[in-house]
Design a protein around this motif. Structure first.
Motif, PDB file in Angstrom:
ATOM      1  N   ARG A 133       2.612  19.124   4.880  1.00 58.60           N
ATOM      2  CA  ARG A 133       2.100  17.962   5.599  1.00 58.60           C
ATOM      3  C   ARG A 133       1.069  17.255   4.719  1.00 58.60           C
ATOM      4  N   ARG A 134       1.320  15.988   4.437  1.00 61.27           N
ATOM      5  CA  ARG A 134       0.420  15.267   3.535  1.00 61.27           C
ATOM      6  C   ARG A 134       0.397  13.784   3.870  1.00 61.27           C
ATOM      7  N   VAL A 135      -0.653  13.128   3.362  1.00 61.03           N
ATOM      8  CA  VAL A 135      -0.802  11.682   3.517  1.00 61.03           C
ATOM      9  C   VAL A 135      -1.366  11.130   2.210  1.00 61.03           C
ATOM     10  N   LEU A 136      -0.705  10.115   1.661  1.00 57.62           N
ATOM     11  CA  LEU A 136      -1.220   9.410   0.497  1.00 57.62           C
ATOM     12  C   LEU A 136      -2.009   8.205   0.988  1.00 57.62           C
ATOM     13  N   VAL A 137      -3.242   8.078   0.508  1.00 57.88           N
ATOM     14  CA  VAL A 137      -4.149   7.035   0.997  1.00 57.88           C
ATOM     15  C   VAL A 137      -4.584   6.140  -0.157  1.00 57.88           C
ATOM     16  N   ASP A 138      -4.392   4.845  -0.005  1.00 50.45           N
ATOM     17  CA  ASP A 138      -4.860   3.876  -0.989  1.00 50.45           C
ATOM     18  C   ASP A 138      -6.389   3.850  -0.947  1.00 50.45           C
ATOM     19  N   HIS A 139      -7.035   4.234  -2.065  1.00 51.17           N
ATOM     20  CA  HIS A 139      -8.490   4.332  -2.095  1.00 51.17           C
ATOM     21  C   HIS A 139      -9.173   3.020  -1.753  1.00 51.17           C
ATOM     22  N   ASP A 140      -8.771   1.931  -2.392  1.00 47.46           N
ATOM     23  CA  ASP A 140      -9.434   0.651  -2.164  1.00 47.46           C
ATOM     24  C   ASP A 140      -9.204   0.144  -0.749  1.00 47.46           C
ATOM     25  N   ALA A 141      -8.000   0.388  -0.214  1.00 43.67           N
ATOM     26  CA  ALA A 141      -7.723  -0.015   1.169  1.00 43.67           C
ATOM     27  C   ALA A 141      -8.571   0.797   2.138  1.00 43.67           C
ATOM     28  N   LEU A 142      -8.814   2.061   1.827  1.00 42.59           N
ATOM     29  CA  LEU A 142      -9.648   2.902   2.677  1.00 42.59           C
ATOM     30  C   LEU A 142     -11.061   2.347   2.762  1.00 42.59           C
ATOM     31  N   VAL A 143     -11.562   1.815   1.661  1.00 36.73           N
ATOM     32  CA  VAL A 143     -12.910   1.257   1.643  1.00 36.73           C
ATOM     33  C   VAL A 143     -12.958  -0.091   2.363  1.00 36.73           C
ATOM     34  N   ARG A 144     -11.944  -0.924   2.138  1.00 33.43           N
ATOM     35  CA  ARG A 144     -11.956  -2.285   2.695  1.00 33.43           C
ATOM     36  C   ARG A 144     -11.542  -2.318   4.165  1.00 33.43           C
ATOM     37  N   THR A 145     -10.459  -1.606   4.505  1.00 31.69           N
ATOM     38  CA  THR A 145      -9.945  -1.608   5.886  1.00 31.69           C
ATOM     39  C   THR A 145      -9.640  -0.175   6.317  1.00 31.69           C
ATOM     40  N   PRO A 146     -10.670   0.604   6.589  1.00 31.48           N
ATOM     41  CA  PRO A 146     -10.472   2.030   6.891  1.00 31.48           C
ATOM     42  C   PRO A 146      -9.566   2.292   8.087  1.00 31.48           C
ATOM     43  N   ALA A 147      -9.601   1.427   9.097  1.00 26.22           N
ATOM     44  CA  ALA A 147      -8.778   1.668  10.291  1.00 26.22           C
ATOM     45  C   ALA A 147      -7.301   1.691   9.931  1.00 26.22           C
ATOM     46  N   LEU A 148      -6.864   0.746   9.080  1.00 26.23           N
ATOM     47  CA  LEU A 148      -5.452   0.695   8.697  1.00 26.23           C
ATOM     48  C   LEU A 148      -5.089   1.880   7.796  1.00 26.23           C
ATOM     49  N   ALA A 149      -5.972   2.201   6.869  1.00 28.14           N
ATOM     50  CA  ALA A 149      -5.685   3.285   5.926  1.00 28.14           C
ATOM     51  C   ALA A 149      -5.653   4.645   6.614  1.00 28.14           C
ATOM     52  N   LEU A 150      -6.429   4.795   7.693  1.00 30.48           N
ATOM     53  CA  LEU A 150      -6.524   6.090   8.358  1.00 30.48           C
ATOM     54  C   LEU A 150      -5.474   6.269   9.454  1.00 30.48           C
ATOM     55  N   ALA A 162       1.848   6.043 -17.190  1.00 31.73           N
ATOM     56  CA  ALA A 162       0.835   6.014 -16.128  1.00 31.73           C
ATOM     57  C   ALA A 162       1.050   4.824 -15.197  1.00 31.73           C
ATOM     58  N   SER A 163       1.431   3.691 -15.759  1.00 33.99           N
ATOM     59  CA  SER A 163       1.648   2.487 -14.948  1.00 33.99           C
ATOM     60  C   SER A 163       2.822   2.666 -13.984  1.00 33.99           C
ATOM     61  N   VAL A 164       3.897   3.288 -14.466  1.00 37.85           N
ATOM     62  CA  VAL A 164       5.055   3.529 -13.598  1.00 37.85           C
ATOM     63  C   VAL A 164       4.683   4.503 -12.485  1.00 37.85           C
ATOM     64  N   ALA A 165       3.961   5.572 -12.847  1.00 36.90           N
ATOM     65  CA  ALA A 165       3.544   6.547 -11.831  1.00 36.90           C
ATOM     66  C   ALA A 165       2.664   5.878 -10.780  1.00 36.90           C
ATOM     67  N   TRP A 166       1.743   5.041 -11.223  1.00 34.84           N
ATOM     68  CA  TRP A 166       0.867   4.328 -10.295  1.00 34.84           C
ATOM     69  C   TRP A 166       1.664   3.412  -9.369  1.00 34.84           C
ATOM     70  N   ASP A 167       2.616   2.688  -9.912  1.00 38.61           N
ATOM     71  CA  ASP A 167       3.425   1.785  -9.093  1.00 38.61           C
ATOM     72  C   ASP A 167       4.140   2.541  -7.969  1.00 38.61           C
ATOM     73  N   GLN A 168       4.692   3.705  -8.297  1.00 35.01           N
ATOM     74  CA  GLN A 168       5.423   4.485  -7.290  1.00 35.01           C
ATOM     75  C   GLN A 168       4.485   5.070  -6.243  1.00 35.01           C
ATOM     76  N   LEU A 169       3.342   5.581  -6.662  1.00 34.96           N
ATOM     77  CA  LEU A 169       2.374   6.128  -5.714  1.00 34.96           C
ATOM     78  C   LEU A 169       1.827   5.028  -4.814  1.00 34.96           C
ATOM     79  N   ASP A 170       1.602   3.853  -5.392  1.00 36.27           N
ATOM     80  CA  ASP A 170       1.107   2.718  -4.605  1.00 36.27           C
ATOM     81  C   ASP A 170       2.131   2.322  -3.546  1.00 36.27           C
ATOM     82  N   ARG A 171       3.410   2.348  -3.914  1.00 33.33           N
ATOM     83  CA  ARG A 171       4.476   2.065  -2.945  1.00 33.33           C
ATOM     84  C   ARG A 171       4.438   3.056  -1.785  1.00 33.33           C
ATOM     85  N   MET A 172       4.168   4.307  -2.114  1.00 33.80           N
ATOM     86  CA  MET A 172       4.191   5.357  -1.096  1.00 33.80           C
ATOM     87  C   MET A 172       3.024   5.270  -0.117  1.00 33.80           C
ATOM     88  N   THR A 173       1.959   4.548  -0.498  1.00 41.45           N
ATOM     89  CA  THR A 173       0.849   4.355   0.431  1.00 41.45           C
ATOM     90  C   THR A 173       1.054   3.133   1.318  1.00 41.45           C
TER      91      THR A 173
END
Length: 334
Positions: free
Chosen positions: A189-206, A254-265
């Motif tokens: 059981r896991r959740v990927l969380v966009d760090h910047d989105a968590l800071v800007r709009t925590p309700a949506l990220a959480l 690193a850029s490709v990995a970031w793009d895929q992880l960003d998609r998953m959030t």
């Protein structure tokens, strides 16, 4: 250790494992969760006065992971793909699992919440050990993986800590840690969380985390309002790639990995396509590392060979000087 069953007097336990590369948003995510009611086992790691918030890293956990370095011969910024094999062996040791389960039982017993949050930069390597120990004490583990742009992660870490390999090594370790961790936590059981989105709009990220864990308090409006003083101190300044001295090939991975992880959030969440691409990046990185390792090995071998020649020359010269001194002494005595 047998898992204690939940009762009406004691609700089910939840263990939130905030994991990922250091400077990737671990303290932000853990700080948010503790302010929403999750308990951080005490005492915590010593606080740096320059930091805007408490670190949320239990002292025992930091010491425990530091001790495991001796068993697994790895570190938080290990760039070796084979490090996952070494730490995997350590993570299956029954004595360590029993020790960790004992600490977790005490942590839950002394917590003022049935939700406990744990984070540390070494945690990615030993997630299996934590998953197993959590089950032993009747807790449901959930992996929380903050996702932050690799250039910013590496730039901040490089500025804060000296690294023998510089930004190149830190970026290599980022690729190794995030692709390996993502691959090894797919069945939990896991959740990927966009760090910047968590800071800007925590309700949506959480929201996804609340749905995954069944913890509606994570999106309680009153609790979310209390996050404002904490989140307002988080620096979201990004580090551009141009500030880092890294190879083009590693930057591309690193850029490709970031793009895929960003998609998953995002709204589409986790899917087969991003996972498949991340698997490809993981394999490409292993091949890249092997090639770099071969070059370094050749350089080390050559340096050792040159060193042996130089040592022989010094020994020979010292012997010649000794003979010259001996001859001079004999001449003086005669």
């Amino acid at each position: 250790m047998s898992a204690p069953a939940p009762t009406a007097a004691r609700p089910p336990r939840t263990l939130l494992l905030v994991t990922g590369p250091s400077y990737g948003g671990l303290r932000t995510a853990a700080g948010v969760l503790r302010r929403l009611g999750a308990a951080v086992p005490q005492p915590e790691r010593a606080v740096d006065d320059r930091e805007p918030s408490r670190p949320s890293e239990p002292r025992w956990v930091v010491d425990f992971h530091d001790r495991l370095i001796g068993h697994a011969r790895t570190m938080a910024t290990d760039a070796q793909p084979r490090a996952w094999l070494r730490t995997g062996v350590v993570g299956r040791r029954s004595d360590l699992r029993e020790e960790l389960a004992g600490w977790l039982e005490r942590a839950f017993a002394h917590a003022d919440s049935d939700v406990v949050v744990v984070t540390d930069a070494q945690l990615p390597w030993y997630h299996f050990l934590w998953q197993s120990a959590a089950v032993d004490v009747g807790a449901t583990p959930t992996v929380v993986l903050p996702v932050r742009h690799p250039a910013t992660v590496v730039g901040r870490r490089h500025a804060a800590e000296s690294s023998r390999g510089g930004a190149q090594h830190l970026l290599a370790s980022w690729v190794n840690v995030v692709t390996g961790l993502e691959h090894r936590t797919r069945d939990v059981r896991r959740v990927l969380v966009d760090h910047d989105a968590l800071v800007r709009t925590p309700a949506l990220a959480l929201r996804q985390l609340a749905e995954t864990t069944g913890r509606s308090e994570l999106v309680d409006p009153d609790a979310l309002r209390r996050l404002t003083p904490f989140l307002s101190r988080i620096d979201l300044a990004a580090t551009p790639w141009s500030d880092l001295v890294v190879s083009e090939e590693l930057r591309s991975l690193a850029s490709v990995a970031w793009d895929q992880l960003d998609r998953m959030t995002g709204a589409e969440g986790e899917g087969a396509a991003p996972r498949r691409r991340l698997d490809e990046v993981r394999a490409e990185y292993a091949a890249y590392y092997a090639g770099e390792e071969a070059l370094v090995s050749a350089s080390i071998t050559n340096a050792a060979w040159q060193g042996r020649i130089e040592r022989r020359r010094r020994i020979k010269r010292l012997a010649e000087l000794a003979e010259e001194r001996k001859a001079a002494q004999q001449a003086q005595n005669s």
